[in-house]
Write an enzyme that holds these catalytic residues in place. Sequence first.
Site, PDB file in Angstrom:
ATOM      1  CB  ALA A 186       7.857  60.819  27.617  1.00  0.00           C
ATOM      2  CE  LYS A 187      10.540  55.197  26.688  1.00  0.00           C
ATOM      3  NZ  LYS A 187       9.613  55.811  25.748  1.00  0.00           N
ATOM      4  CB  ILE A 188      13.979  57.659  33.392  1.00  0.00           C
ATOM      5  CG1 ILE A 188      14.410  58.132  34.782  1.00  0.00           C
ATOM      6  CG2 ILE A 188      14.988  56.716  32.760  1.00  0.00           C
ATOM      7  CD1 ILE A 188      14.460  57.024  35.819  1.00  0.00           C
TER       8      ILE A 188
END
Length: 368
Positions: A186-188
């Site tokens: 879910a991170k950038i």
Amino acid sequence: MRKAKDIILTAGPSISEKEIDYVLDAVKNGWNKHHADYIHSFEHAFAKYIGVKYSLTTSGGTGALWLGLAALGVGPGDEVIIPEITFFACSDVVKLLGAKPVFVDVLKDTWCMDSEKFKQAVTNRTKAVMPVHIYGNLCEMDEILKIARKHNIKVIEDACPAIGSVYKGNMPGSFGHCAAFSFQGAKIMVTGFGGMFVTNDRKLYDKGVYLNTHGEDPKKKFWQTSVGYSFEMPNIAAALGLAQLERINQFVNKKRRIFDWYYKRLKVLDGISMNIERPGTKSNRWMTSIVLEKKFKYSRDQLIKKLRQYNIDSRPFFYPLSKFPMYEERNTPIAHHLSLNGLNLPSGLTRSENEIDYICKVLIKLLT
């Protein structure tokens, strides 16, 4: 209002031909003497990007935090000061090392650790402090470092959500004794699952490498001199990470554009607040979020359910860590308010302006 055909998810990466090419190369050729080529390239490039001397790939942000605390010598009898609003991995690693997490309240605008509350929580047992750059927002690092130096407290930054953010010209993760980053899905930027431990201290780096190879003697194969860990990242994941890092500026620009789309439309809503940027900071806008600052027709949890009926995904802010049954609940009114009233909106890198426009129209309908 017509319901979206497919669920609009809260998060999601951007994968291009570059990522596919690097991963395919690692699958085909990343064996034997080339088994760590992408790992080394990724570590070198990431250290350069953050502005630190050393970086070590890990299996996740949790492993990076664990290695950092262990390398700093945190153990039984020690206290580690943590913000109340963060993912519970932060308190888990402290407890698993035999130390005590001490929870402090956060700031109303940035949702990050309140440096004044940090100062008030310091005791003669305080070994470390863990500022968390939540959702890409920036902690008051100048104030936190000043307090830490005065009391000889180690600083381990949880920069997991903040790749690409900037604090007074420098990247999160470059301020403390060491730091942790996450590349969870879910991170950038993503590696499927993975993380990075970073530091400017050669002794801390060497200790991290040593602990991360089961405490094996670096000069004697299969001879263990200490109980250690194995939070290692595979070469294939590192190939994905390197390709993602080479596109990080594109990702930050897109995240900031998504936030602007939201802000432009939601600023008409009375009674909500959103992510802010203090002077001298630049957020990566990892998660565009809102906080309900007054009583609406729907509570935060009810709003999440209503949004779901329109095929809009969202997620609540983290709970105050001290509310969990293994801790004694603290008096942290801002953290408690945020936990009941904050939610993250769809902010994945593939989101379009049309989707954000639809989400905002639904929100305005539900909150007016």
